[in-house]
Structure formats: structure tokens, C-alpha cells
Design an enzyme around this catalytic site. Sequence first.
Site, PDB file in Angstrom:
ATOM      1  N   LYS A 175       0.775  -1.276  -0.008  1.00 56.28           N
ATOM      2  CA  LYS A 175       0.160   0.033  -0.135  1.00 56.28           C
ATOM      3  C   LYS A 175       0.814   1.210  -0.234  1.00 56.28           C
ATOM      4  O   LYS A 175       1.971   1.247   0.413  1.00 56.28           O
ATOM      5  CB  LYS A 175      -0.862  -0.029   1.215  1.00 56.28           C
ATOM      6  N   TYR A 210     -12.235  -3.671  -3.200  1.00 50.86           N
ATOM      7  CA  TYR A 210     -12.762  -3.559  -1.865  1.00 50.86           C
ATOM      8  C   TYR A 210     -14.118  -3.759  -1.806  1.00 50.86           C
ATOM      9  O   TYR A 210     -14.953  -3.241  -0.824  1.00 50.86           O
ATOM     10  CB  TYR A 210     -12.418  -2.469  -1.246  1.00 50.86           C
ATOM     11  N   ASN A 223      -1.848  -0.111   7.041  1.00 53.27           N
ATOM     12  CA  ASN A 223      -1.402  -1.150   7.622  1.00 53.27           C
ATOM     13  C   ASN A 223      -0.577  -1.963   6.181  1.00 53.27           C
ATOM     14  O   ASN A 223      -0.153  -3.082   6.324  1.00 53.27           O
ATOM     15  CB  ASN A 223      -2.394  -2.132   7.936  1.00 53.27           C
ATOM     16  N   HIS A 239      -1.845  -5.542   1.899  1.00 51.40           N
ATOM     17  CA  HIS A 239      -3.220  -6.340   1.547  1.00 51.40           C
ATOM     18  C   HIS A 239      -2.617  -7.732   1.051  1.00 51.40           C
ATOM     19  O   HIS A 239      -1.761  -7.631   0.002  1.00 51.40           O
ATOM     20  CB  HIS A 239      -3.857  -5.791   0.883  1.00 51.40           C
ATOM     21  N   GLU A 254      -9.618 -11.235  -6.881  1.00 52.66           N
ATOM     22  CA  GLU A 254      -8.707 -10.058  -6.874  1.00 52.66           C
ATOM     23  C   GLU A 254      -7.513 -10.104  -7.993  1.00 52.66           C
ATOM     24  O   GLU A 254      -7.506  -8.883  -8.461  1.00 52.66           O
ATOM     25  CB  GLU A 254      -7.969  -9.905  -5.503  1.00 52.66           C
TER      26      GLU A 254
HETATM   27  P1  CMP Z   1      -6.746  -5.120   3.984  1.00 48.67           P
HETATM   28  O1  CMP Z   1      -6.125  -6.457   4.148  1.00 48.67           O
HETATM   29  O2  CMP Z   1      -6.412  -4.083   2.667  1.00 48.67           O
HETATM   30  O3  CMP Z   1      -8.288  -5.046   3.671  1.00 48.67           O
HETATM   31  C1  CMP Z   1      -9.457  -4.276   3.985  1.00 48.67           C
HETATM   32  C2  CMP Z   1      -8.715  -2.966   4.731  1.00 48.67           C
HETATM   33  O4  CMP Z   1      -9.677  -2.155   5.530  1.00 48.67           O
HETATM   34  C3  CMP Z   1      -7.641  -3.532   5.835  1.00 48.67           C
HETATM   35  O5  CMP Z   1      -6.464  -4.353   5.291  1.00 48.67           O
HETATM   36  C4  CMP Z   1      -7.490  -2.359   6.811  1.00 48.67           C
HETATM   37  O6  CMP Z   1      -6.415  -1.559   6.229  1.00 48.67           O
HETATM   38  C5  CMP Z   1      -8.790  -1.679   6.622  1.00 48.67           C
HETATM   39  N1  CMP Z   1      -9.617  -1.252   7.831  1.00 48.67           N
HETATM   40  C6  CMP Z   1      -9.985  -0.268   8.535  1.00 48.67           C
HETATM   41  N2  CMP Z   1     -10.568  -0.473   9.575  1.00 48.67           N
HETATM   42  C7  CMP Z   1     -10.916  -1.685   9.434  1.00 48.67           C
HETATM   43  C8  CMP Z   1     -11.597  -2.877  10.383  1.00 48.67           C
HETATM   44  N3  CMP Z   1     -12.288  -2.226  11.341  1.00 48.67           N
HETATM   45  N4  CMP Z   1     -11.574  -4.104  10.069  1.00 48.67           N
HETATM   46  C9  CMP Z   1     -11.022  -4.436   8.887  1.00 48.67           C
HETATM   47  N5  CMP Z   1     -10.294  -3.774   8.117  1.00 48.67           N
HETATM   48  C10 CMP Z   1     -10.261  -2.653   8.489  1.00 48.67           C
END
Ligand code: CMP
Length: 149
Positions: free
Chosen positions: A11, A51, A114, A117, A128
Site C-alpha cells: 500500500k 474492496y 497497514n 494487503h 482479486e
Molecule cells: P486490507 O487487508 O487491505 O483489507 C481491508 C482493509 O480495511 C484492511 O486491510 C484495513 O487496512 C482496513 N480497515 C480499516 N478498519 C478496519 C476494520 N475495523 N476491520 C478490518 N479492516 C479495516
Amino acid sequence: MPKEKTLVLIKPDGVLKRHIGEIMNRFERKGLKIIGLKMLNVKIDIAERHYSEHKGKPFYNDLIEYITSGPVVAMALEGIDSIAIVRKLVGSTDGSKAEPGTIRGDFSMSINLNTIHASDSQKSAEYEIPIFFSNGELLDFKMPDEKYM
Ligand code: CMP
């Protein structure tokens, strides 16, 4: 165990903090094979497709805004049981809680930013990967060390 393909996105925070090389190295040294690779600015329609399962959740708008805010590295990885193995290397979703030694545990302190992904299931990977790679962009080749994996 069958060979699986999985999608990884580094990311914008991972790219902008110059962690591309180290993150890719973690997958390579584990034994995963990179079969597709590109750097891109994710357009809103691509972000919304990727998403779509999170549409309507409280964090959805921030998620779309964030993933479209800067460069992303997309990778398709292949290996036996690669979906579960990659998820282990990536660590739990919230960087502030992820175990040290995992990618999120080492590079992130946040659930939104974070760093990475990774597809969470076979079904997600099948959904995906084609969002980011056409069939012709995924390479079919053998690694010389495959017999040791
Ligand atoms: P990712 O694995 O990219 O998939 C969905 C993303 O939503 C996740 O990583 C997080 O960066 C973001 N996110 C933010 N808040 C939440 C939450 N409460 N639960 C899950 N994903 C979240």
C-alpha cells in the site's frame, strides 16, 4: 497441497516509506514465486472493485481514499499453500497488534495504514488477481529450486 496464486498489494505507506524491497524479499526468501508484478496508481473504480466486500462498512470511504492516494505495488505470488503462508508472513490486520516479525508487525502501527494487503482465501484470490493482472501478465515458468520447496 495444491499450488495456489495469491494477490499482494504494497500500500502507499509501504511504498512511500521505501519498504518495497524488504517486503518483496520476505516473500522470495520464504520460497514464494513472483509471477506478476507492477507499480500503479490505483484508480477509484479499481479500488471499489477490489474492496467491494467492504462497501457500507464505517471504514470503507477512508479505505478507498487511502488506497488511491499514492503508488501501490501489486504482486501475484505462487506456491504450495501460498494464500495461508502469505497471510502468516503479513500478520494480523491491525499493525498496532500484529506480531513482531510479521510485515505489519514490523512496518505498521495502524489498521488503516497497514502497509500491505493479501488475499484471505482462494475465492478472494480468484476475484482479486484479475482486477490487477490480465492472464497475459502472469508468467508461467519454473524456478530451478522448485524440487526443494
Ligand atoms: P486490507 O487487508 O487491505 O483489507 C481491508 C482493509 O480495511 C484492511 O486491510 C484495513 O487496512 C482496513 N480497515 C480499516 N478498519 C478496519 C476494520 N475495523 N476491520 C478490518 N479492516 C479495516
